[in-house]
Design an enzyme around this catalytic site. Structure first.
Site, PDB file in Angstrom:
ATOM      1  N   ARG A 224      11.223  19.907  12.333  1.00 59.40           N
ATOM      2  CA  ARG A 224       9.927  19.246  12.437  1.00 59.40           C
ATOM      3  C   ARG A 224      10.143  17.858  13.046  1.00 59.40           C
ATOM      4  O   ARG A 224      11.161  17.190  12.756  1.00 59.40           O
ATOM      5  CB  ARG A 224       9.276  19.087  11.055  1.00 59.40           C
ATOM      6  N   HIS A 272       7.682  23.205  21.061  1.00 58.54           N
ATOM      7  CA  HIS A 272       7.677  23.913  19.763  1.00 58.54           C
ATOM      8  C   HIS A 272       7.712  25.437  19.966  1.00 58.54           C
ATOM      9  O   HIS A 272       6.848  26.163  19.485  1.00 58.54           O
ATOM     10  CB  HIS A 272       6.453  23.480  18.922  1.00 58.54           C
TER      11      HIS A 272
HETATM   12  P1  NDP Z   1      14.875  27.716   4.215  1.00 53.87           P
HETATM   13  O1  NDP Z   1      13.947  27.271   3.149  1.00 53.87           O
HETATM   14  O2  NDP Z   1      15.380  29.106   4.184  1.00 53.87           O
HETATM   15  O3  NDP Z   1      16.155  26.747   4.258  1.00 53.87           O
HETATM   16  C1  NDP Z   1      16.063  25.384   4.071  1.00 53.87           C
HETATM   17  C2  NDP Z   1      17.459  24.781   3.999  1.00 53.87           C
HETATM   18  O4  NDP Z   1      17.335  23.352   3.935  1.00 53.87           O
HETATM   19  C3  NDP Z   1      18.216  25.198   2.730  1.00 53.87           C
HETATM   20  O5  NDP Z   1      19.578  25.365   3.020  1.00 53.87           O
HETATM   21  C4  NDP Z   1      18.002  24.000   1.797  1.00 53.87           C
HETATM   22  O6  NDP Z   1      19.033  23.807   0.836  1.00 53.87           O
HETATM   23  C5  NDP Z   1      18.046  22.863   2.792  1.00 53.87           C
HETATM   24  N1  NDP Z   1      17.384  21.681   2.239  1.00 53.87           N
HETATM   25  C6  NDP Z   1      16.109  21.523   1.840  1.00 53.87           C
HETATM   26  N2  NDP Z   1      15.893  20.298   1.342  1.00 53.87           N
HETATM   27  C7  NDP Z   1      17.083  19.658   1.421  1.00 53.87           C
HETATM   28  C8  NDP Z   1      17.524  18.368   1.046  1.00 53.87           C
HETATM   29  N3  NDP Z   1      16.701  17.480   0.478  1.00 53.87           N
HETATM   30  N4  NDP Z   1      18.813  18.056   1.250  1.00 53.87           N
HETATM   31  C9  NDP Z   1      19.675  18.949   1.797  1.00 53.87           C
HETATM   32  N5  NDP Z   1      19.307  20.192   2.181  1.00 53.87           N
HETATM   33  C10 NDP Z   1      18.032  20.536   1.997  1.00 53.87           C
HETATM   34  O7  NDP Z   1      14.129  27.432   5.605  1.00 53.87           O
HETATM   35  P2  NDP Z   1      14.318  28.167   7.001  1.00 53.87           P
HETATM   36  O8  NDP Z   1      15.752  28.129   7.352  1.00 53.87           O
HETATM   37  O9  NDP Z   1      13.643  29.471   7.030  1.00 53.87           O
HETATM   38  O10 NDP Z   1      13.462  27.186   7.954  1.00 53.87           O
HETATM   39  C11 NDP Z   1      13.767  25.822   8.069  1.00 53.87           C
HETATM   40  C12 NDP Z   1      12.691  25.090   8.835  1.00 53.87           C
HETATM   41  O11 NDP Z   1      12.701  25.431  10.212  1.00 53.87           O
HETATM   42  C13 NDP Z   1      11.248  25.384   8.439  1.00 53.87           C
HETATM   43  O12 NDP Z   1      10.892  24.724   7.243  1.00 53.87           O
HETATM   44  C14 NDP Z   1      10.471  24.895   9.631  1.00 53.87           C
HETATM   45  O13 NDP Z   1      10.116  23.548   9.455  1.00 53.87           O
HETATM   46  C15 NDP Z   1      11.469  24.997  10.789  1.00 53.87           C
HETATM   47  N6  NDP Z   1      11.050  26.001  11.791  1.00 53.87           N
HETATM   48  C16 NDP Z   1      10.863  25.576  13.086  1.00 53.87           C
HETATM   49  C17 NDP Z   1      10.489  26.483  14.053  1.00 53.87           C
HETATM   50  C18 NDP Z   1      10.373  26.089  15.484  1.00 53.87           C
HETATM   51  O14 NDP Z   1       9.966  26.912  16.307  1.00 53.87           O
HETATM   52  N7  NDP Z   1      10.751  24.890  15.869  1.00 53.87           N
HETATM   53  C19 NDP Z   1      10.241  27.890  13.726  1.00 53.87           C
HETATM   54  C20 NDP Z   1      10.527  28.224  12.348  1.00 53.87           C
HETATM   55  C21 NDP Z   1      10.887  27.287  11.434  1.00 53.87           C
HETATM   56  P3  NDP Z   1      19.315  24.916  -0.304  1.00 53.87           P
HETATM   57  O15 NDP Z   1      19.915  26.088   0.433  1.00 53.87           O
HETATM   58  O16 NDP Z   1      20.268  24.259  -1.206  1.00 53.87           O
HETATM   59  O17 NDP Z   1      17.992  25.251  -0.922  1.00 53.87           O
HETATM   60  C1  OXD Z   2       7.398  27.798  11.534  1.00 46.71           C
HETATM   61  C2  OXD Z   2       7.104  27.283  12.872  1.00 46.71           C
HETATM   62  O1  OXD Z   2       7.544  27.001  10.611  1.00 46.71           O
HETATM   63  O2  OXD Z   2       6.652  28.086  13.719  1.00 46.71           O
HETATM   64  O3  OXD Z   2       7.506  29.021  11.377  1.00 46.71           O
HETATM   65  O4  OXD Z   2       7.319  26.099  13.160  1.00 46.71           O
END
Ligand code: NDP
Ligand code: OXD
Length: 309
Positions: A224, A272
């Protein structure tokens, strides 16, 4: 089963086509402002508060994306006790792997510089980077972060990862929590951000943290825009502490005309699109989860609002 649907920015007809194919026996309707009729489930992307406020009739709210920052911003307008369910991969993992592999290799193999030389009609050899010095650090080791790590591992870069809770991933040096962040940043020549946007991660890539990256580091942000303090990144690129960045997400989207990123050649921009939500895959995943919920089975992807993801 009655299902209400709303997707800001999406074409409802295309979505209804995919959802009706995946959920043929259900009554799916596009929600409109005065629709207060009962519903069992909601399928949404960036819904207005009025759609969900007070809807204790719902058994689940399906978010048409992996990131839940927009829906959680509704706060108290979300009906208490109704689970919000994010998409788990649903075809986004492979797209993220492609996007990040391309950005890492483009920088590592110096194709960005060769494009500039080609524009200047110069036939010149550039010294290759050493792979052993070229460690890739992935912020976020969840569904998409682990898919990225798997893809990058094939190229033999030293790999690091950071998450909230400690992970153990073969071939990846894993760091966790605030205590592990500095060591992780210091070890990351290329930094990939794939964190969810939460109170804890907002603005995490500010000057102080970006300066902990080795000189000449490269940033890839596919999470993001609000993870990055944009003025700090720009200043560090101009000071040549950061060699460049590939950015898919921005504080304001679309990125406004005249934004300084547009005129900085070391910053590559995409609108995006790193991982698009695929309608048919997403509809199938939601259909499977509705079936599981109806049978009283556990499902993955239930959001913990207190953590913010
Ligand atoms: P997940 O919820 O599966 O994974 C999130 C990861 O971030 C986990 O490993 C989590 O740790 C870690 N995390 C969260 N908070 C913290 C913190 N405070 N400190 C350290 N680590 C942290 O999410 P996804 O992998 O499915 O997706 C991630 C993001 O990708 C989405 O939230 C979205 O914003 C973005 N996205 C962007 C897209 C684009 O086209 N640009 C498309 C899809 C998604 P833990 O494993 O310990 O819980
Ligand atoms: C998502 C995105 O969060 O599209 O899936 O950014």
């Amino acid at each position: 089963m009655k299902i209400i649907f709303h997707a800001t920015g999406g074409n409802p007809d295309h979505w209804l086509h995919s959802l009706n194919l995946a959920l043929p026996q259900h009554d799916i309707r596009v929600w409109h402002e005065d629709d207060t009729a009962l519903a069992d489930y909601a399928i949404v992307w960036k819904p207005p508060a009025a759609m969900l406020a007070g809807r204790s009739d719902l058994k689940g709210i399906f978010n048409l994306g992996a990131g839940v920052d927009a829906i959680l911003q509704l706060g108290d307008a979300l009906p208490a006790g109704v689970p919000v369910i994010r998409l788990d991969d649903a075809g986004m993992g492979i797209q993220m792997a492609e996007y990040v592999s391309h950005a890492v290799l483009r920088y590592f193999r110096r194709f960005d510089r060769y494009d500039q030389l080609r524009d200047a009609q110069q036939w010149r050899f550039l010294k290759p980077f050493e792979k052993s010095d070229f460690s890739v650090g992935v912020l976020g080791l969840g569904v998409l972060g682990q898919r990225i790590v798997d893809a990058i591992a094939h190229f033999g870069f030293p790999l690091h990862g950071w998450s909230r809770t400690q992970k153990h991933i073969s071939g990846v040096t894993c760091y966790a929590g605030t205590d592990g962040l500095d060591a992780f940043l210091q070890a990351s020549r290329v930094l990939v951000c794939i964190l969810p946007l939460t109170e804890d991660t907002q603005g995490i890539l500010h000057r102080e943290n970006l300066q902990k990256l080795p000189k000449g580091a490269y940033l890839i942000n596919v999470a993001r825009g609000a993870h990055v303090v944009e003025e700090d990144l720009l200043a560090l690129v101009r000071e040549e502490h950061i060699a460049g960045a590939t950015l898919d997400v921005f504080q304001q989207e679309p990125l406004p005309a005249g934004h300084a990123f547009w005129s900085e050649p070391r910053i590559s921009i995409t609108p995006h699109i790193a991982a698009l939500t695929l309608r048919d895959e997403s509809a199938r995943q939601i259909a499977d989860k509705i079936q599981a919920l109806q049978q009283g089975q556990a499902i993955s992807g239930i959001v913990d609002a207190s953590r913010g993801y």
